[in-house]
Motif scaffolding. Structure first.
Motif, PDB file in Angstrom:
ATOM      1  N   ARG A   1       2.416  -6.520   8.403  1.00  0.00           N
ATOM      2  CA  ARG A   1       2.817  -6.133   7.048  1.00  0.00           C
ATOM      3  C   ARG A   1       1.730  -6.414   6.021  1.00  0.00           C
ATOM      4  N   GLN A   2       0.702  -7.167   6.400  1.00  0.00           N
ATOM      5  CA  GLN A   2      -0.384  -7.477   5.460  1.00  0.00           C
ATOM      6  C   GLN A   2      -1.748  -7.114   6.050  1.00  0.00           C
ATOM      7  N   ARG A   3      -1.776  -6.133   6.967  1.00  0.00           N
ATOM      8  CA  ARG A   3      -3.059  -5.725   7.529  1.00  0.00           C
ATOM      9  C   ARG A   3      -3.869  -4.983   6.464  1.00  0.00           C
ATOM     10  N   ASN A   4      -5.174  -4.917   6.663  1.00  0.00           N
ATOM     11  CA  ASN A   4      -6.026  -4.338   5.616  1.00  0.00           C
ATOM     12  C   ASN A   4      -6.033  -2.811   5.658  1.00  0.00           C
ATOM     13  N   GLY A   5      -6.764  -2.202   4.726  1.00  0.00           N
ATOM     14  CA  GLY A   5      -6.758  -0.749   4.599  1.00  0.00           C
ATOM     15  C   GLY A   5      -7.314  -0.026   5.800  1.00  0.00           C
ATOM     16  N   VAL A   6      -8.314  -0.618   6.459  1.00  0.00           N
ATOM     17  CA  VAL A   6      -8.880   0.018   7.656  1.00  0.00           C
ATOM     18  C   VAL A   6      -7.829   0.100   8.754  1.00  0.00           C
ATOM     19  N   CYS A   7      -7.191  -1.024   9.045  1.00  0.00           N
ATOM     20  CA  CYS A   7      -6.187  -1.045  10.111  1.00  0.00           C
ATOM     21  C   CYS A   7      -4.976  -0.181   9.755  1.00  0.00           C
TER      22      CYS A   7
ATOM     23  N   TYR B   1       0.823  -1.203   0.000  1.00  0.00           N
ATOM     24  CA  TYR B   1       0.000   0.000   0.000  1.00  0.00           C
ATOM     25  C   TYR B   1       0.857   1.253   0.000  1.00  0.00           C
ATOM     26  N   ALA B   2       1.988   1.207   0.692  1.00  0.00           N
ATOM     27  CA  ALA B   2       2.890   2.359   0.692  1.00  0.00           C
ATOM     28  C   ALA B   2       3.395   2.637  -0.722  1.00  0.00           C
ATOM     29  N   LYS B   3       3.730   1.582  -1.452  1.00  0.00           N
ATOM     30  CA  LYS B   3       4.212   1.755  -2.828  1.00  0.00           C
ATOM     31  C   LYS B   3       3.108   2.339  -3.707  1.00  0.00           C
ATOM     32  N   TRP B   4       1.905   1.826  -3.591  1.00  0.00           N
ATOM     33  CA  TRP B   4       0.808   2.334  -4.409  1.00  0.00           C
ATOM     34  C   TRP B   4       0.554   3.819  -4.156  1.00  0.00           C
ATOM     35  N   LEU B   5       0.443   4.187  -2.866  1.00  0.00           N
ATOM     36  CA  LEU B   5       0.095   5.571  -2.556  1.00  0.00           C
ATOM     37  C   LEU B   5       1.244   6.524  -2.865  1.00  0.00           C
ATOM     38  N   THR B   6       2.467   6.069  -2.673  1.00  0.00           N
ATOM     39  CA  THR B   6       3.610   6.918  -3.019  1.00  0.00           C
ATOM     40  C   THR B   6       3.660   7.160  -4.525  1.00  0.00           C
ATOM     41  N   ASP B   7       3.407   6.103  -5.296  1.00  0.00           N
ATOM     42  CA  ASP B   7       3.366   6.270  -6.754  1.00  0.00           C
ATOM     43  C   ASP B   7       2.233   7.198  -7.159  1.00  0.00           C
ATOM     44  N   LEU B   8       1.093   7.050  -6.509  1.00  0.00           N
ATOM     45  CA  LEU B   8      -0.073   7.862  -6.856  1.00  0.00           C
ATOM     46  C   LEU B   8       0.144   9.329  -6.528  1.00  0.00           C
ATOM     47  N   LEU B   9       0.694   9.602  -5.358  1.00  0.00           N
ATOM     48  CA  LEU B   9       0.803  10.976  -4.881  1.00  0.00           C
ATOM     49  C   LEU B   9       2.112  11.641  -5.279  1.00  0.00           C
ATOM     50  N   GLY B  10       3.053  10.841  -5.740  1.00  0.00           N
ATOM     51  CA  GLY B  10       4.300  11.410  -6.213  1.00  0.00           C
ATOM     52  C   GLY B  10       5.147  12.032  -5.127  1.00  0.00           C
TER      53      GLY B  10
ATOM     54  N   GLN C   1      -6.472  13.696   9.795  1.00  0.00           N
ATOM     55  CA  GLN C   1      -7.525  12.686   9.762  1.00  0.00           C
ATOM     56  C   GLN C   1      -8.229  12.668   8.402  1.00  0.00           C
ATOM     57  N   ARG C   2      -8.462  13.834   7.825  1.00  0.00           N
ATOM     58  CA  ARG C   2      -9.130  13.884   6.518  1.00  0.00           C
ATOM     59  C   ARG C   2      -8.308  13.156   5.457  1.00  0.00           C
ATOM     60  N   PHE C   3      -6.989  13.310   5.525  1.00  0.00           N
ATOM     61  CA  PHE C   3      -6.146  12.609   4.553  1.00  0.00           C
ATOM     62  C   PHE C   3      -6.261  11.104   4.732  1.00  0.00           C
ATOM     63  N   TRP C   4      -6.135  10.619   5.962  1.00  0.00           N
ATOM     64  CA  TRP C   4      -6.136   9.169   6.177  1.00  0.00           C
ATOM     65  C   TRP C   4      -7.519   8.568   5.976  1.00  0.00           C
ATOM     66  N   GLN C   5      -8.571   9.323   6.221  1.00  0.00           N
ATOM     67  CA  GLN C   5      -9.909   8.816   5.901  1.00  0.00           C
ATOM     68  C   GLN C   5     -10.081   8.662   4.396  1.00  0.00           C
ATOM     69  N   ALA C   6      -9.509   9.597   3.626  1.00  0.00           N
ATOM     70  CA  ALA C   6      -9.549   9.477   2.166  1.00  0.00           C
ATOM     71  C   ALA C   6      -8.723   8.277   1.711  1.00  0.00           C
ATOM     72  N   ALA C   7      -7.585   8.049   2.377  1.00  0.00           N
ATOM     73  CA  ALA C   7      -6.753   6.887   2.037  1.00  0.00           C
ATOM     74  C   ALA C   7      -7.481   5.593   2.371  1.00  0.00           C
ATOM     75  N   GLU C   8      -8.180   5.567   3.505  1.00  0.00           N
ATOM     76  CA  GLU C   8      -8.932   4.361   3.881  1.00  0.00           C
ATOM     77  C   GLU C   8     -10.010   4.052   2.848  1.00  0.00           C
ATOM     78  N   ALA C   9     -10.759   5.081   2.447  1.00  0.00           N
ATOM     79  CA  ALA C   9     -11.819   4.864   1.462  1.00  0.00           C
ATOM     80  C   ALA C   9     -11.243   4.313   0.166  1.00  0.00           C
ATOM     81  N   LEU C  10     -10.116   4.874  -0.269  1.00  0.00           N
ATOM     82  CA  LEU C  10      -9.503   4.431  -1.522  1.00  0.00           C
ATOM     83  C   LEU C  10      -9.004   2.993  -1.404  1.00  0.00           C
ATOM     84  N   LEU C  11      -8.278   2.676  -0.325  1.00  0.00           N
ATOM     85  CA  LEU C  11      -7.720   1.334  -0.182  1.00  0.00           C
ATOM     86  C   LEU C  11      -8.812   0.291   0.016  1.00  0.00           C
ATOM     87  N   THR C  12      -9.863   0.642   0.739  1.00  0.00           N
ATOM     88  CA  THR C  12     -10.949  -0.303   0.963  1.00  0.00           C
ATOM     89  C   THR C  12     -11.655  -0.643  -0.341  1.00  0.00           C
TER      90      THR C  12
END
Length: 343
Positions: free
Chosen positions: A133-139, A6-15, A153-164
């Motif tokens: 290392r393999q916990r889900n997007g909510v956790c 997930y770190a790789k995905w979001l880092t690639d997405l957000l640059g 919190q707004r950022f991580w809630q947006a990340a949770e919605a996207l990953l879920t």
């Protein structure tokens, strides 16, 4: 901080780098001890682990591939053995656990009821996650405290919605690939009358490992194609939340205020609950029950002065009275929703 995939995905997405949340210390629970009011304190044997996560098939496979023998792997194997919640989409949550969690949230006892503790909770070292290392997007995106308060919190809630949503679409995609395009090992010996999943059930560990391998091959752009328009909308929301954090300053330790940030042009008091009032300062709760602030009573008394007039006008008026509120301090109050722009 995030699982590697997930770190790789979001880092690639957000640059760029992701915000750090140094105030939320999982290894030494920030929701315990005298600094936390009694009504908000987590139990040491429960913490934020009073939640049973559903695990998408590709995360189950990645955990099977990665975890060595021990309690973490045993917790995963135990869930795989439960055919009632072991599905082609992953490891589901029982209806009983789902109802108990809803009751826990309604009773506001999250973090304080070990009866609904996660099966992957490990008691060692004050409480660890057996599938960290393999916990889900909510956790992966929930924090008891945020260095930038409600803004974080707004950022991580947006990340949770996207990953879920990505998890939902990817586990369905994996299921389609495996159930309808691949046959389980030894398929020639399997009764043709069995359903696609029934044919895989005796070999479900191989199924989950194969799902992990399928997702391993995906780049973030490919994930976004699989997710479709609904995921694209959440990408835009996450990018906007990330841009808001970056434009307002870099997230850093809670002890360091962000320098030279301009507050909104108009401010009014946010919704502030008084958790514990003292002779000099008061503990207040704003955007989250788990992230209280200790504010001087003199500062609390000034909040009604922000009454919808221009912020610069209010600050100038206070300055004439000998009260200086720095932009850093005002920005901190905005981050924690003590002050907010009018709706």
């Amino acid at each position: 901080m995030l699982p590697p995939r997930y770190a790789k995905w979001l880092t690639d997405l957000l640059g760029g780098t992701l915000p750090e949340e140094q105030a939320a210390t999982c290894s030494s629970c920030a929701m315990q001890g005298e600094a936390v009011a009694e009504g908000y304190r987590f139990r040491a044997d429960a913490k934020c682990c009073t939640y049973v996560p559903a695990l998408p098939n590709f995360l189950v496979g990645a955990a099977l591939r990665e975890l060595p023998p021990g309690p973490g792997r045993a917790s995963l194997e135990s869930r795989i053995e439960d055919l009632a919640t072991c599905t082609p989409h992953g490891l589901d949550v029982s209806e009983a656990d789902r109802a108990r969690y809803q009751a826990l949230v309604a009773a506001e006892t999250f973090g304080r009821d070990p009866d609904l503790r996660c099966p992957h909770y490990l008691a060692e070292q004050g409480g660890l996650c057996g599938i960290w290392r393999q916990r889900n997007g909510v956790c992966a995106t929930w924090f008891c405290k945020h260095d930038r308060g409600a803004a974080g919190q707004r950022f991580w809630q947006a990340a949770e919605a996207l990953l879920t949503l990505a998890e939902r679409e990817l586990c369905h995609w994996c299921a389609c690939q495996l159930l309808y395009r691949e046959a389980p090992p030894g398929a020639a010996e399997i009764d043709d009358s069995l359903s696609e999943w029934s044919a895989w059930v005796p070999l479900r560990r191989d199924y989950y490992l194969r799902a992990a391998a399928l997702v391993d091959e995906l780049s973030w752009p490919e994930v976004q194609v699989i997710g479709g328009p609904e995921l694209a909308a959440l990408v835009e929301q996450l990018q906007a939340a990330h841009a808001a954090l970056r434009s307002e300053g870099s997230a850093g330790p809670a002890s360091r205020l962000v320098a030279l940030r301009r507050p909104p042009t108009v401010l009014v008091p946010g919704t502030v609950k008084l958790a514990q009032r003292g002779p000099v300062s008061t503990r207040v709760v704003t955007y989250s029950d788990s992230d209280a602030l200790e504010l001087p009573n003199e500062l609390l008394a000034l909040l009604p002065r922000f009454d919808g007039r221009a912020t610069e006008q209010v600050l100038a008026e206070l300055a004439r009275e000998g009260v200086i509120l720095t932009p850093d301090l005002v920005a901190r109050l905005v981050d924690f929703a003590v002050l907010e722009a009018p709706a």
